[in-house]
Scaffold this motif. Structure first.
Motif, short mmCIF file in Angstrom:
data_model
loop_
_atom_site.label_atom_id
_atom_site.label_comp_id
_atom_site.label_asym_id
_atom_site.label_seq_id
_atom_site.Cartn_x
_atom_site.Cartn_y
_atom_site.Cartn_z
N ALA A 268 10.43 4.04 5.12
CA ALA A 268 9.88 5.38 5.35
C ALA A 268 8.36 5.34 5.48
CB ALA A 268 10.29 6.31 4.21
N ALA A 269 7.72 4.50 4.66
CA ALA A 269 6.26 4.45 4.63
C ALA A 269 5.66 3.96 5.94
CB ALA A 269 5.79 3.56 3.48
N MET A 270 6.37 3.12 6.68
CA MET A 270 5.78 2.54 7.89
C MET A 270 6.07 3.35 9.16
SD MET A 270 8.47 1.19 9.81
CE MET A 270 7.64 0.02 10.85
N GLN A 271 6.70 4.52 8.99
CA GLN A 271 7.03 5.31 10.18
C GLN A 271 5.80 5.90 10.87
OE1 GLN A 271 10.03 5.25 11.60
NE2 GLN A 271 10.48 3.81 9.92
N HIS A 272 4.63 5.81 10.26
CA HIS A 272 3.40 6.23 10.94
C HIS A 272 3.11 5.35 12.16
CE1 HIS A 272 0.98 2.86 9.27
NE2 HIS A 272 1.75 3.00 8.20
N VAL B 108 0.86 -1.18 0.00
CA VAL B 108 0.00 0.00 0.00
C VAL B 108 0.90 1.23 0.00
CG1 VAL B 108 -1.82 1.25 1.22
CG2 VAL B 108 -1.74 -1.26 1.33
N PRO B 109 0.96 1.98 -1.11
CA PRO B 109 1.88 3.12 -1.19
C PRO B 109 1.70 4.09 -0.03
CG PRO B 109 0.93 2.65 -3.34
CD PRO B 109 0.19 1.79 -2.36
N GLY B 110 2.82 4.47 0.56
CA GLY B 110 2.79 5.44 1.65
C GLY B 110 2.40 4.87 2.99
N ARG B 111 2.07 3.57 3.04
CA ARG B 111 1.62 2.97 4.30
C ARG B 111 2.42 1.74 4.70
NH1 ARG B 111 -0.68 6.24 7.79
NH2 ARG B 111 -2.67 7.13 7.13
N GLY B 112 2.83 0.94 3.71
CA GLY B 112 3.59 -0.26 4.03
C GLY B 112 3.02 -1.49 3.35
N ALA B 113 3.29 -2.64 3.93
CA ALA B 113 2.87 -3.91 3.35
C ALA B 113 1.76 -4.54 4.18
CB ALA B 113 4.06 -4.87 3.25
N ARG B 114 0.84 -5.17 3.48
CA ARG B 114 -0.23 -5.90 4.15
C ARG B 114 0.33 -7.18 4.78
NH1 ARG B 114 -5.50 -4.40 2.11
NH2 ARG B 114 -5.32 -3.04 0.28
N THR C 96 1.27 -3.95 8.36
CA THR C 96 2.02 -4.29 9.57
C THR C 96 3.49 -3.90 9.41
OG1 THR C 96 2.08 -6.54 8.69
CG2 THR C 96 0.54 -6.11 10.47
N GLY C 97 4.05 -3.39 10.50
CA GLY C 97 5.41 -2.86 10.44
C GLY C 97 6.47 -3.91 10.19
N ALA C 98 6.36 -5.05 10.85
CA ALA C 98 7.40 -6.07 10.70
C ALA C 98 7.43 -6.63 9.29
CB ALA C 98 7.17 -7.19 11.71
N GLU C 99 6.25 -6.96 8.73
CA GLU C 99 6.22 -7.46 7.36
C GLU C 99 6.76 -6.42 6.38
OE1 GLU C 99 3.35 -10.28 9.32
OE2 GLU C 99 3.98 -8.21 9.59
#
Length: 364
Positions: free
Chosen positions: A296-300, A256-262, A271-274
């Motif tokens: 960078a995307a998962m820093q939220h 998911v752009p700007g958010r991370g990986a499902r 989820t941050g770890a994935e």
């Protein structure tokens, strides 16, 4: 020992704060639970210990490994879950036992400490002998003792562990050619499965028909989980163009752009770890820009104390699970260290079993 940074994303001081958030959860025994008063599993415990080493917390990392040395069972395994130092689930998971070798080799790459390897060697040997004792004729590794089901994610992680175990064995002067062979067989079945788009369907059809081919129904169908997508790359069994192709094929499904990986393809959770593990996988194939974008995307998910929430539900912005886990924070630290690429330890995912100029460089 140098503490890594990721320019424009996280500074070295940010990493120190995150490592401190992990250290704050470590118990006096050396055990590292998911968070205070939560459960502990051996795999995530090792990952957290690796992050402590990256942050220069060498004694804390050694205490974590010593906890595993003291709590190992006679067959070489550990329980799959502990709560407040008490066994909560007796299941002997193979990937849990195997990951000790990755952590111990990482610690050696950090410190160049041969005495540490010598102290841990009997524990490592029992652990990997237990793991290879659960290898199926086709090469895959059963997920747990007594349960003849193999998981692609777990077997891929075990592949990395076996490569690290072989390196440790060579370093302590006790070569283990059987582990090397087990790793080769495991890599073969992972590659065959991971490069066949129809592998899951073919495996199911073979199993239904009762066929016994070379790799019949090698792995249980966990296709909806992102880990089954990227772990063949992260664990080192898949490299080069086949690895790049595998990551491209389901990118839009999981990222998911700007958010991370499902975590799973059919749920609106990142989820941050994935996300950070996927970044590590990308780094192994040389795609550092995409890897950096993911971190960078998962820093939220980051909190001011350096800890990280496990995940986020995209549809309503709710934190879920509502916990800040040591293993999520550890995945961030390890991803940053790999991308920083300034120390032999950063090769642990790129080249499992890499030794480099450890003695000369461990204090950099």
């Amino acid at each position: 020992m140098s503490v890594p940074d990721l320019p424009g994303v996280l500074s070295a001081d940010d990493i120190r704060v995150t490592v401190a958030s992990i250290a704050a959860e470590q118990e006096s025994t050396g055990a590292i639970p998911w968070h205070r008063a939560a459960q502990l599993d051996p795999w995530d415990h090792v990952e957290a210990a690796m992050a402590l080493d990256v942050g220069g917390e060498t004694q804390r990392a050694e205490a974590a490994y010593d906890w595993l040395r003291r709590t190992q069972r006679a067959d070489g395994s550990w329980a799959s879950r502990y709560e407040s130092g008490v066994v909560a689930d007796v299941t002997a998971e193979t990937n849990h036992a195997a990951y000790l070798a990755v952590g111990c080799w990482h610690h050696f790459l950090c410190t160049g400490d041969d005495d540490f390897l010598a102290r841990m060697w009997p524990t490592i040997r029992r652990a990997l002998d237990f793991v290879t004792g659960c290898q199926a004729p086709g090469g895959e590794i059963w997920w747990a003792a007594g349960d003849e089901v193999a998981l692609l994610t777990g077997s891929s992680s075990i592949h990395q562990a076996l490569r690290c175990g072989v390196a440790i064995a060579d370093r302590v002067g006790a070569p283990q050619p059987d582990w090397d062979l087990a790793a080769d067989l495991l890599a073969d079945v992972i590659r065959e499965h991971a490069t066949d788009k129809d592998a899951a369907g073919k495996d199911a059809a073979r199993e239904k028909a009762g066929e016994r081919g070379r790799h019949p129904a090698a792995f249980a169908d966990k296709d909806r989980f992102s880990m089954d997508w990227y772990y063949p790359v992260l664990g080192g069994a898949l490299r080069g163009e086949p690895a790049k192709q595998r990551l491209r094929e389901r990118w839009d499904e999981f990222v998911v752009p700007g958010r991370g990986a499902r975590c799973v393809s059919d749920r609106p959770w990142v989820t941050g770890a994935e996300t950070c593990e996927l970044a590590l996988a990308l780094d192994t194939v040389g795609d550092r820009d995409a890897a950096t974008e993911l971190v960078a995307a998962m820093q939220h998910l980051r909190e001011p104390d350096g800890s990280y929430w496990t995940g986020l539900v995209l549809t309503d912005g709710v934190r879920w699970p509502v916990e800040r886990t040591t293993w999520t924070a550890a995945a961030v630290v390890l991803a940053v260290d790999a991308l920083h690429a300034a120390h032999p330890r950063s090769e642990i995912f790129r080249t499992p079993g890499f030794a480099g100029e450890v003695a000369a460089n461990h204090s950099r």
